[in-house]
Design a protein around this motif. Structure first.
Motif, mmCIF file in Angstrom:
data_model
loop_
_atom_site.group_PDB
_atom_site.id
_atom_site.type_symbol
_atom_site.label_atom_id
_atom_site.label_comp_id
_atom_site.label_asym_id
_atom_site.label_seq_id
_atom_site.Cartn_x
_atom_site.Cartn_y
_atom_site.Cartn_z
ATOM 1 N N THR A 1 0.836 -1.205 0.000
ATOM 2 C CA THR A 1 0.000 0.000 0.000
ATOM 3 C C THR A 1 0.870 1.255 0.000
ATOM 4 O O THR A 1 0.582 2.231 -0.698
ATOM 5 C CB THR A 1 -0.920 0.004 1.244
ATOM 6 N N TRP A 2 1.947 1.211 0.785
ATOM 7 C CA TRP A 2 2.896 2.344 0.817
ATOM 8 C C TRP A 2 3.453 2.633 -0.575
ATOM 9 O O TRP A 2 3.548 3.797 -0.987
ATOM 10 C CB TRP A 2 4.028 2.014 1.789
ATOM 11 N N ALA A 3 3.831 1.580 -1.299
ATOM 12 C CA ALA A 3 4.385 1.757 -2.648
ATOM 13 C C ALA A 3 3.349 2.381 -3.590
ATOM 14 O O ALA A 3 3.674 3.256 -4.410
ATOM 15 C CB ALA A 3 4.859 0.415 -3.194
ATOM 16 N N ILE A 4 2.094 1.938 -3.463
ATOM 17 C CA ILE A 4 1.027 2.496 -4.312
ATOM 18 C C ILE A 4 0.820 3.972 -3.989
ATOM 19 O O ILE A 4 0.770 4.824 -4.894
ATOM 20 C CB ILE A 4 -0.285 1.700 -4.115
ATOM 21 N N GLU A 5 0.733 4.271 -2.681
ATOM 22 C CA GLU A 5 0.467 5.652 -2.258
ATOM 23 C C GLU A 5 1.615 6.595 -2.610
ATOM 24 O O GLU A 5 1.399 7.789 -2.846
ATOM 25 C CB GLU A 5 0.222 5.682 -0.748
ATOM 26 N N ASN A 6 2.825 6.068 -2.635
ATOM 27 C CA ASN A 6 3.998 6.905 -2.933
ATOM 28 C C ASN A 6 4.479 6.783 -4.374
ATOM 29 O O ASN A 6 5.585 7.223 -4.706
ATOM 30 C CB ASN A 6 5.129 6.567 -1.963
ATOM 31 N N ASN A 7 3.650 6.134 -5.218
ATOM 32 C CA ASN A 7 3.948 6.022 -6.646
ATOM 33 C C ASN A 7 5.314 5.379 -6.908
ATOM 34 O O ASN A 7 6.094 5.849 -7.735
ATOM 35 C CB ASN A 7 3.886 7.411 -7.311
ATOM 36 N N SER B 1 -3.467 -6.759 -3.014
ATOM 37 C CA SER B 1 -2.677 -5.520 -3.005
ATOM 38 C C SER B 1 -1.573 -5.579 -4.052
ATOM 39 O O SER B 1 -1.287 -4.586 -4.741
ATOM 40 C CB SER B 1 -2.053 -5.303 -1.620
ATOM 41 N N LEU B 2 -0.946 -6.741 -4.183
ATOM 42 C CA LEU B 2 0.123 -6.910 -5.166
ATOM 43 C C LEU B 2 -0.411 -6.738 -6.588
ATOM 44 O O LEU B 2 0.209 -6.063 -7.427
ATOM 45 C CB LEU B 2 0.770 -8.286 -5.000
ATOM 46 N N LYS B 3 -1.557 -7.344 -6.863
ATOM 47 C CA LYS B 3 -2.155 -7.214 -8.203
ATOM 48 C C LYS B 3 -2.514 -5.764 -8.511
ATOM 49 O O LYS B 3 -2.338 -5.298 -9.645
ATOM 50 C CB LYS B 3 -3.396 -8.107 -8.303
ATOM 51 N N LYS B 4 -3.000 -5.062 -7.492
ATOM 52 C CA LYS B 4 -3.337 -3.643 -7.686
ATOM 53 C C LYS B 4 -2.077 -2.841 -8.005
ATOM 54 O O LYS B 4 -2.068 -1.983 -8.893
ATOM 55 C CB LYS B 4 -4.006 -3.101 -6.415
ATOM 56 N N HIS B 5 -0.997 -3.150 -7.279
ATOM 57 C CA HIS B 5 0.268 -2.445 -7.535
ATOM 58 C C HIS B 5 0.776 -2.730 -8.946
ATOM 59 O O HIS B 5 1.250 -1.824 -9.640
ATOM 60 C CB HIS B 5 1.322 -2.870 -6.509
ATOM 61 N N ARG B 6 0.675 -3.969 -9.383
ATOM 62 C CA ARG B 6 1.094 -4.320 -10.745
ATOM 63 C C ARG B 6 0.313 -3.509 -11.776
ATOM 64 O O ARG B 6 0.884 -2.984 -12.740
ATOM 65 C CB ARG B 6 0.857 -5.813 -11.003
ATOM 66 N N GLN B 7 -0.983 -3.435 -11.565
ATOM 67 C CA GLN B 7 -1.856 -2.778 -12.539
ATOM 68 C C GLN B 7 -1.583 -1.286 -12.611
ATOM 69 O O GLN B 7 -1.511 -0.702 -13.693
ATOM 70 C CB GLN B 7 -3.313 -3.028 -12.149
ATOM 71 N N ALA C 1 4.620 -2.517 -13.202
ATOM 72 C CA ALA C 1 5.817 -3.297 -12.854
ATOM 73 C C ALA C 1 5.477 -4.783 -12.747
ATOM 74 O O ALA C 1 4.349 -5.146 -12.433
ATOM 75 C CB ALA C 1 6.404 -2.797 -11.539
ATOM 76 N N HIS C 2 6.475 -5.623 -12.994
ATOM 77 C CA HIS C 2 6.320 -7.074 -12.813
ATOM 78 C C HIS C 2 6.575 -7.405 -11.344
ATOM 79 O O HIS C 2 7.511 -8.130 -11.005
ATOM 80 C CB HIS C 2 7.309 -7.823 -13.699
ATOM 81 N N SER C 3 5.750 -6.891 -10.465
ATOM 82 C CA SER C 3 6.011 -6.966 -9.028
ATOM 83 C C SER C 3 5.831 -8.374 -8.473
ATOM 84 O O SER C 3 4.898 -9.085 -8.833
ATOM 85 C CB SER C 3 5.077 -6.009 -8.281
ATOM 86 N N LYS C 4 6.738 -8.723 -7.573
ATOM 87 C CA LYS C 4 6.696 -10.027 -6.895
ATOM 88 C C LYS C 4 6.714 -9.788 -5.384
ATOM 89 O O LYS C 4 7.206 -8.752 -4.930
ATOM 90 C CB LYS C 4 7.883 -10.889 -7.313
ATOM 91 N N LEU C 5 6.213 -10.770 -4.651
ATOM 92 C CA LEU C 5 6.159 -10.662 -3.198
ATOM 93 C C LEU C 5 6.749 -11.911 -2.563
ATOM 94 O O LEU C 5 6.313 -13.028 -2.840
ATOM 95 C CB LEU C 5 4.702 -10.482 -2.730
ATOM 96 N N VAL C 6 7.756 -11.714 -1.710
ATOM 97 C CA VAL C 6 8.344 -12.797 -0.935
ATOM 98 C C VAL C 6 8.033 -12.535 0.532
ATOM 99 O O VAL C 6 8.396 -11.486 1.071
ATOM 100 C CB VAL C 6 9.879 -12.864 -1.110
#
Length: 540
Positions: A454-460, A484-490, A494-499
């Motif tokens: 969420t922080w990454a989305i809010e801070n672009n 949240s990850l899918k929303k960030h990708r969209q 970015a090809h975002s991944k979560l570990v």
């Protein structure tokens, strides 16, 4: 897909690559195979320090690919993973190669046998490969020693440099119920030249027959070198003279595996062995050597060892990772083995050398080259201990953040809880103690692991990999981490991944098996860092 290869376009909810692989978040048979080769499981969960016996039961994707006629592709992946150091454990690759070598398709079998020497680099690997073949053939009416295997095993011996083979067969004589004598006999190996013939005779007939056979011959320089080396190995095996054994070790760089049990009761023998012992092996026995007074405070051997531990040349040659040194340091600090029987007083000079080596070894960490967020859960005190280690979760979390902070150009370190995400000022020039304090001074709350996304989305922020560190992933969260990850990708493209790393977890995870960009790690070890790198670079 290799890092940097192909181009991307956004199409609906799915990012499509120009390589024609389709949606990268689909967990294909190829992706499952790569996971299996990396850490022995096709699922999106890596469990640190756990190595179960691999079998066809957990290799469904491998079987599917072989049935589709993609055996050549499978063998190439086996070679790629084993040669490039991408595997956490090699046994899955050895099993996969054994399975390919017994496939019904001729081209697959040929490719597997051709790859044998590239994958099985030392005798222990070869013995494991043969044992897997035997287990796969159990219940079948045919044996395993057909013409193709006989040729492949013969080539394994014949294509070795004679001196390196002499060292190998005297260091690792047998494993998994197989010996060199078994393999040379069953493969009907015809030595390619005289030096290999000498080693073959030594293994199958013994030293006395070698002495008789080569006593009156005019031998080549190579044969003379091998004969001399084998003579030294035999002399050590029959020597009770401590001084003689020490001299032979130092003159011929003999190793621990070539010693008798009685030799290893001698302090002087250990001191001789330590001079040239591989650094990784040395780090594992520091406590034992201190307990047995082989390494004594102020001793010349201790001083020499400390110089080697913190030598940039030695660290680089051995490719020692800072996490390996951290584990060795904490094990040494605790002053006793895990069984509690061996105890020692840690030597301050060794601890100082290990501390120096820790920071120098960052030069061995290859950057992932991605945009990374490392988010540390401060909802608990981070005072637990990582299972299988004597290291607190706070120190491990700090070490992980330091590894990325010191090696990556695009990195954000966050501390998070339910209510807040706080950027941390962990920099490349901090010490491990300073980084640990920086994490612990942040106020805690309840856990919500979706907050860093969420922080990454809010801070672009377009982030390639989110690495979330917590004690145990038993969370309540405002939004699903995957959602949240899918929303960030969209939003970011970015090809975002979560570990998600549950540092004290023994099985709890949130990985979604149907999303290739999601991975859970239970516990932590050096292998976990390899798994993260492979995921970040689209290799698993």
């Amino acid at each position: 897909m290799e890092p940097g290869s192909g181009s991307t376009t956004i199409s609906g909810n799915c990012t499509v690559t120009s390589t024609g692989d389709g949606c990268p978040w689909e967990v294909s048979d190829k992706a499952r195979l790569c996971r299996f080769l990396c850490y022995g499981s096709e699922g999106g969960i890596y469990t640190a320090r756990e190595e179960s016996r691999v079998s066809v039961v957990n290799a469904g994707s491998l079987l599917s690919l072989l049935q589709e006629g993609r055996g050549g592709e499978v063998v190439e992946e086996i070679k790629r993973f084993s040669q490039d150091g991408r595997v956490v454990r090699l046994n899955p690759s050895l099993f996969a190669l054994a399975l390919c070598s017994q496939h019904s398709e001729l081209k697959t079998r040929q490719a597997a046998f051709k790859a044998l020497k590239e994958v099985c680099r030392v005798p222990a690997h070869l013995f494991s490969f043969i044992q897997y073949k035997k287990e796969l053939k159990e219940g079948m009416k045919c044996g395993i020693w057909g013409r193709a295997l006989r040729k492949a095993v013969s080539d394994w011996y014949n294509e070795h440099d004679a001196m390196s083979l002499a060292v190998a067969v005297t260091k690792c004589k047998q494993r998994e119920g197989w010996s060199h004598q078994d393999l040379l006999r069953l493969s009907h190996t015809k030595p390619a030249h005289e030096a290999i013939a000498l080693i073959s005779k030594y293994v199958t007939k013994g030293w006395k027959e070698v002495q008789v056979a080569y006593a009156e011959k005019e031998n080549s320089e190579e044969v003379v070198r091998v004969l001399s080396y084998l003579e030294v190995v035999e002399k050590v095996k029959h020597s009770c003279d401590e001084t003689e054994v020490v001299n032979l070790i130092e003159e011929h760089t003999l190793e621990r595996e070539q010693m008798l049990t009685d030799h290893l009761k001698s302090k002087q023998v250990w001191r001789a062995l330590l001079k040239e012992m591989p650094l990784q092996a040395t780090l594992r026995i520091l406590g034992k050597m201190t307990a047995n007074k082989v390494l004594e405070p102020g001793g010349s051997e201790t001083a020499a060892l400390c110089d080697r531990i913190q030598s940039e040349t030695a660290l680089k040659k051995a490719k020692i990772h800072p996490f390996s040194i951290l584990v060795a340091t904490e094990n040494y600090k605790r002053g006793q083995g895990y069984q509690g029987q061996t105890k020692w007083d840690p030597d301050s000079s060794i601890l100082k050398a290990l501390d120096s080596a820790f920071y120098k070894s960052f030069m061995n960490v290859e950057p992932v080259g991605k945009g990374i967020v490392v988010a540390v859960d401060v909802s608990t005190s981070l005072s637990s201990v990582v299972p299988g280690m004597s290291i607190s979760t706070a120190v491990v979390a700090a070490a992980i953040t330091m590894i990325f902070a010191r090696t990556e150009a695009d990195i954000h370190v966050l501390a998070y809880s339910e209510d807040a995400v706080v950027p941390c000022s962990i920099s490349a020039d901090m010490t491990l103690a300073q980084a640990t304090i920086e994490l612990l001074k942040i106020p805690s709350g309840t856990t919500d692991c979706s907050r860093p996304i969420t922080w990454a989305i809010e801070n672009n922020k377009a982030v390639d990999v989110f690495i979330v560190l917590t004690n145990n992933p038993l969370w309540t969260f405002a939004a699903s981490p995957l959602a949240s990850l899918k929303k960030h990708r969209q939003i970011s493209g970015a090809h975002s991944k979560l570990v998600t790393c549950g540092l004290t977890s023994i099985g709890h995870a949130i990985a979604d098996a149907e999303d290739r960009g999601l991975l859970s790690i239970c516990g932590f070890d050096l292998g976990a860092l390899s798994v993260i790198r492979n995921l970040a670079q689209d290799l698993i």
